[in-house]
Design a protein around this motif. Structure first.
Motif, mmCIF file in Angstrom:
data_model
loop_
_atom_site.group_PDB
_atom_site.id
_atom_site.type_symbol
_atom_site.label_atom_id
_atom_site.label_comp_id
_atom_site.label_asym_id
_atom_site.label_seq_id
_atom_site.Cartn_x
_atom_site.Cartn_y
_atom_site.Cartn_z
ATOM 1 N N PHE A 1 10.302 -8.469 0.257
ATOM 2 C CA PHE A 1 10.018 -7.750 -0.981
ATOM 3 C C PHE A 1 9.495 -6.355 -0.660
ATOM 4 N N GLU A 2 9.113 -5.636 -1.708
ATOM 5 C CA GLU A 2 8.545 -4.304 -1.558
ATOM 6 C C GLU A 2 7.155 -4.275 -2.192
ATOM 7 N N MET A 3 6.187 -3.786 -1.424
ATOM 8 C CA MET A 3 4.838 -3.576 -1.923
ATOM 9 C C MET A 3 4.733 -2.167 -2.487
ATOM 10 N N ARG A 4 4.117 -2.041 -3.668
ATOM 11 C CA ARG A 4 3.954 -0.730 -4.301
ATOM 12 C C ARG A 4 2.540 -0.587 -4.845
ATOM 13 N N ARG A 5 2.022 0.628 -4.816
ATOM 14 C CA ARG A 5 0.758 0.976 -5.474
ATOM 15 C C ARG A 5 -0.410 0.109 -5.014
ATOM 16 N N ALA A 6 -0.448 -0.241 -3.725
ATOM 17 C CA ALA A 6 -1.551 -1.035 -3.208
ATOM 18 C C ALA A 6 -2.803 -0.169 -3.088
ATOM 19 N N GLY A 7 -3.947 -0.750 -3.450
ATOM 20 C CA GLY A 7 -5.218 -0.053 -3.349
ATOM 21 C C GLY A 7 -6.356 -1.034 -3.254
ATOM 22 N N PHE A 8 -7.557 -0.522 -2.989
ATOM 23 C CA PHE A 8 -8.727 -1.355 -2.797
ATOM 24 C C PHE A 8 -9.556 -1.433 -4.081
ATOM 25 N N GLY A 9 -10.153 -2.618 -4.309
ATOM 26 C CA GLY A 9 -11.030 -2.793 -5.447
ATOM 27 C C GLY A 9 -10.351 -2.410 -6.748
ATOM 28 N N ARG A 10 -11.069 -1.645 -7.572
ATOM 29 C CA ARG A 10 -10.517 -1.149 -8.832
ATOM 30 C C ARG A 10 -10.076 0.304 -8.706
#
Length: 257
Positions: free
Chosen positions: A60-69
């Protein structure tokens, strides 16, 4: 058969990560639970549906990953991934996933995940190409061994699935993972909407990743289930330590922004 909730509970407490999963193909083989039981973390056992459990190969493709909020991380928050996964349950009733390997095209992501939670990320060359209703995934591992292990997968995407079958729910209605880290088994919950599933057909499949994950002889036969899904947004919550041999249970709180 273990029953499980196909609707996730709302997360409480801090959030670890937020990310989109998109252009995802679920490929699964039914196996005897005894085959995968030695590969699961202490305190868990194979989750079973009608006498079998499943081995999944999921590109798959991961998009817009970030930490916490916080906001998505530029560049490092977008990458291709392929994972080999198993299905687990513990005595607290958590029905989850155990990752045997996760290929990613971002070296820093692989290193960070290994350090933070012991998640078995691998650094790989990866490519996703889509034309119309056909999608092609290519993976070749760079690090660690076995270097060069990879997969070439071509899938034809079909029609929406209005009512998922028992198998389709079993392998997709998963709202957390079990992992072993620093001598303890952790349950890490997540929350996402139901997958927008579609039928799919394998046009070609040449895989070495399942065997490299300790499961030889499985990917050489036709899969028992293939599906495609478009985007879902997910959040991960704080880990919980699974009950150990002396019956202790503790919560590990991870500070998140």
């Amino acid at each position: 058969m273990n029953t499980f909730n196909s609707v996730p509970d709302e997360l409480s407490g801090p959030r670890l990560m937020r990310q989109d999963w998109t252009r995802l193909t679920f490929i699964h083989w039914a196996v005897d639970p005894d085959v995968v039981a030695p590969l699961l973390p202490a305190g868990t056992r194979p989750d079973v549906l009608d006498g079998v459990t499943y081995v999944g190969l999921i590109p798959f493709e991961m998009r817009r990953a970030g930490f916490g909020r916080g906001p998505a991380v530029p560049f490092f928050g977008d990458f291709a991934e392929t994972n080999v996964r198993l299905y687990s349950v513990d005595d607290e009733g958590h029905h989850g996933i155990v990752f045997r390997s996760l290929e990613t095209s971002r070296l820093l992501v692989a290193l960070g995940a290994r350090i933070a939670f012991g998640t078995p990320y691998m650094w790989s060359r990866m490519r996703i190409h889509q034309g119309g209703d056909r999608i092609d995934y290519t993976t070749r591992r760079r690090w660690p061994r076995p270097r060069g292990a990879g997969a070439r997968i071509s899938v034809r995407i079909g029609e929406p699935i209005a009512e998922p079958s028992a198998i389709e729910q079993f392998v997709t209605a998963r709202f957390g993972l079990h992992t072993r880290y620093l001598g303890r088994t952790l349950w890490i919950p997540n929350h996402h909407a139901p997958w927008p599933l579609r039928t799919a057909a394998i046009e070609s499949l040449d895989d070495e990743l399942v065997a490299a994950a300790g499961l030889p002889g499985i990917a050489g036969r036709a899969p028992d289930s293939v599906m495609y899904a478009d985007t879902v947004r997910t959040e991960f919550g704080a880990p919980v330590v699974i009950r150990d041999s002396v019956g202790q249970l503790e919560v590990v709180v991870v500070e998140a922004g």
